[in-house]
Design a protein around this motif. Structure first.
Motif, PDB file in Angstrom:
ATOM      1  N   THR A 155      -5.879   2.457   4.151  1.00  0.00           N
ATOM      2  CA  THR A 155      -7.226   2.696   4.675  1.00  0.00           C
ATOM      3  C   THR A 155      -8.196   1.775   3.907  1.00  0.00           C
ATOM      4  OG1 THR A 155      -7.403   4.594   3.191  1.00  0.00           O
ATOM      5  CG2 THR A 155      -6.782   5.056   5.471  1.00  0.00           C
ATOM      6  N   VAL A 210      -0.031   2.297   6.426  1.00  0.00           N
ATOM      7  CA  VAL A 210      -0.687   3.514   5.936  1.00  0.00           C
ATOM      8  C   VAL A 210      -2.045   3.289   5.272  1.00  0.00           C
ATOM      9  CG1 VAL A 210       1.467   4.777   5.611  1.00  0.00           C
ATOM     10  CG2 VAL A 210       0.585   3.366   3.744  1.00  0.00           C
ATOM     11  N   ASP A 243      -0.509  -1.650  12.537  1.00  0.00           N
ATOM     12  CA  ASP A 243      -1.384  -0.702  13.212  1.00  0.00           C
ATOM     13  C   ASP A 243      -0.730   0.652  13.462  1.00  0.00           C
ATOM     14  OD1 ASP A 243      -4.005  -0.504  13.945  1.00  0.00           O
ATOM     15  OD2 ASP A 243      -3.638  -0.992  16.046  1.00  0.00           O
ATOM     16  N   THR A 244       0.236   0.995  12.633  1.00  0.00           N
ATOM     17  CA  THR A 244       1.009   2.231  12.817  1.00  0.00           C
ATOM     18  C   THR A 244       0.119   3.466  12.956  1.00  0.00           C
ATOM     19  OG1 THR A 244       2.479   1.150  11.241  1.00  0.00           O
ATOM     20  CG2 THR A 244       3.082   3.378  11.971  1.00  0.00           C
ATOM     21  N   TYR A 245      -0.945   3.526  12.173  1.00  0.00           N
ATOM     22  CA  TYR A 245      -1.864   4.663  12.223  1.00  0.00           C
ATOM     23  C   TYR A 245      -3.239   4.240  12.756  1.00  0.00           C
ATOM     24  CZ  TYR A 245       1.849   6.783   9.521  1.00  0.00           C
ATOM     25  OH  TYR A 245       3.082   7.249   9.125  1.00  0.00           O
ATOM     26  N   GLY A 246      -3.278   3.082  13.412  1.00  0.00           N
ATOM     27  CA  GLY A 246      -4.523   2.625  14.024  1.00  0.00           C
ATOM     28  C   GLY A 246      -5.547   2.049  13.048  1.00  0.00           C
ATOM     29  N   GLN A 247      -5.111   1.734  11.819  1.00  0.00           N
ATOM     30  CA  GLN A 247      -6.063   1.356  10.763  1.00  0.00           C
ATOM     31  C   GLN A 247      -6.246  -0.153  10.596  1.00  0.00           C
ATOM     32  OE1 GLN A 247      -7.450   4.197   9.049  1.00  0.00           O
ATOM     33  NE2 GLN A 247      -6.306   5.194  10.684  1.00  0.00           N
ATOM     34  N   PHE A 271       0.823  -1.211   0.000  1.00  0.00           N
ATOM     35  CA  PHE A 271       0.000   0.000   0.000  1.00  0.00           C
ATOM     36  C   PHE A 271       0.860   1.266   0.000  1.00  0.00           C
ATOM     37  CE2 PHE A 271      -2.412  -3.498   1.719  1.00  0.00           C
ATOM     38  CZ  PHE A 271      -3.599  -3.416   1.006  1.00  0.00           C
ATOM     39  N   HIS A 327      -8.629   1.706   0.016  1.00  0.00           N
ATOM     40  CA  HIS A 327      -7.423   1.242  -0.663  1.00  0.00           C
ATOM     41  C   HIS A 327      -7.362  -0.297  -0.627  1.00  0.00           C
ATOM     42  CE1 HIS A 327      -2.844   2.217  -1.272  1.00  0.00           C
ATOM     43  NE2 HIS A 327      -3.299   1.411  -2.192  1.00  0.00           N
ATOM     44  N   ALA A 378       3.037   6.222  -1.902  1.00  0.00           N
ATOM     45  CA  ALA A 378       1.930   5.342  -2.278  1.00  0.00           C
ATOM     46  C   ALA A 378       2.372   4.370  -3.364  1.00  0.00           C
ATOM     47  CB  ALA A 378       0.758   6.178  -2.770  1.00  0.00           C
TER      48      ALA A 378
END
Lengths: 311, 311
Positions: free
Chosen positions: B197, B195, B221-225, B159, B200, B166
């Motif tokens: 979401t 990264v 889970d770096t950005y909690g996603q 991703f 994507h 990107a």
């Protein structure tokens, strides 16, 4: 698809989702009221100002609950006039008619009442039965509406309750209807102890059958489910999402609650989905990193940690 | 709806989702290889045994990469025979033919190769171009298949990439096809820097157009996603999800990576959705709490913290 700037996700919209979401920022109220230490009034005022500068348009500023119950927000009378010039919506929590009087005296135009979906929580929080609690809110909502004030109805324990366990969907729907019937303009469905999962969220929203513009969702990340639940709510059409800058706060009735959904983690997902929020993520992260420093502990938000290199 | 036992979410199934998910547990390999300290072999063996006792059926045990690169897993030869009697699938990572030889010599019946979707990561991780890296895997996969061994193809940076930003979906699809063409039985699509979401995720899965039983997802889970992305993958029909007990691990190329999706947070969601995993959440939490104690720091899993009252 658009190539991201550093620190932003790639935008890949999903058909059928809302194109715009209103974030109801609760960090200054729901976040700070659960902090052990009391934050100085001027720091709170700067926090609210910075949140507005980061692009948040609905910022719950404080609570007019009796200082005996929430000493952290005992400075509501001092704080509110310091931020009321901001060109954003500044709802405040009012627990009862006395709280409403105080808020109205300062010119508040948006208030929120705090109900629960369960008998146990009404008992613990208000020492009343559920129906007695609702009866207590009726004149508060009625008088606010008569004054032309926008009223939000918080409903806590919509999915699970620490005393009662799972909360039946029809029971939640009944209390939601009571709040709307007494005049609430919008509801905030709270998963106060963070136990909900996406199917449960979908079931409640489907059963509730209320226009989505009247429904906000308020998830806690105790079991890491807040963002997945939010995504399920977006798929249902919900466009109002509560979140707390930096993931501040928790629930005094759920010891291990890691707090509210972090606004930054939410914004990351919404930005990736191409959903407009008006928020500048970099400025918001800087604000939460600043507050984390003030509170002397790292932000529980994954996104704040990643982008501000806290660890 | 069923009333939960304490410590379990209420089960509210969602129509259209899979009824069973296979969790590919990576904590013992992907988790421990990123720990600063090296865990003693007997502790690793007990970890794998406890994971099996908790109901996990696919447990990636170790890696046969050269000890110079991953000293934390230098004991693969000692560890594997200590766990190979367990009645579960025990895939092992093999970086090249030498690694495959070592794994086959110990009787491994499942191996995994580790490719990437980007030139930059192939360069950084293997000092090769992307095509050179794929060419290197071809004889590994070919020989493994000739021996009747099941081969998983990891694909990292599906991703985003820390150097390239990107990653275009068609580029990822091309490498996926190359791995399947050379004989890989399944793929694991990795969001190595966390990264992605949900939109994507959906776009890649749709574009990939491979039978879902051949596709696993691997979120960080770096950005909690991670969990929201997993939910999107489930809605697409994916039934293999990678996760790491207690959220162990991270990515050495993404400094602030908070690690893999925690198996416990995943199980909480799946249990709430009525999706069978065979996992006993209480036993799994106890295992991760035990490992966290051994590592001397709290588990990053929200569910482990909540249920084991760590904070």
């Amino acid at each position: 698809m658009t190539v991201p700037e550093p620190g932003l996700p790639m935008t890949v919209p999903e058909p059928g989702l809302p194109t715009r979401v209103r974030i109801h920022e609760v960090g200054a109220r729901d976040g700070l009221q659960n902090e052990k230490s009391t934050v100085p009034t001027e720091v709170k005022a700067e926090f609210v100002r910075r949140l507005a500068e980061a692009g948040l348009t609905t910022i719950e500023a404080t609570s007019f609950v009796h200082p005996k119950w929430v000493p952290q927000l005992a400075d509501a009378e001092q704080l509110f006039p310091q931020v009321s010039d901001l060109a954003v919506d500044l709802p405040v929590l009012v627990p009862n008619e006395r709280g409403l009087d105080r808020a109205l005296a300062l010119g508040a135009t948006r208030v929120a009442v705090f109900a629960s979906a369960t008998e146990s929580f009404a008992k613990a929080n208000l020492n009343r039965t559920l129906d007695e609690a609702l009866a207590m809110f009726e004149p508060v909502v009625g008088r606010a509406k008569a004054e032309g004030v926008h009223v939000r109805g918080y409903l806590s324990m919509c999915f699970g309750d620490p005393w009662e366990g799972a909360v039946p969907v029809p029971q939640v729907v009944r209390v939601c209807r009571a709040l709307l019937d007494m005049g609430c303009d919008e509801l905030s469905l709270g998963d106060t102890i963070g136990v909900a999962t996406p199917g449960h969220v979908r079931a409640l929203l489907t059963e509730l059958d209320v226009p989505v513009e009247k429904v906000g969702v308020h998830f806690h990340d105790t079991y890491g489910q807040a963002l997945a639940n939010t995504y399920a709510a977006l798929q249902h059409g919900v466009t109002t999402v509560d979140a707390s800058a930096g993931g501040l706060g928790g629930c005094p009735y759920a010891k291990s609650a890691t707090g509210n959904l972090a606004t930054e983690d939410l914004v990351w997902m919404l930005q990736g989905l191409g959903i407009d929020t008006g928020v500048d993520l970099g400025r918001l992260v800087a604000t939460s990193a600043w507050m984390a420093e003030h509170l002397g502990r790292p932000s529980p938000s994954r996104t704040v940690r990643a982008l501000s290199h806290q660890e």
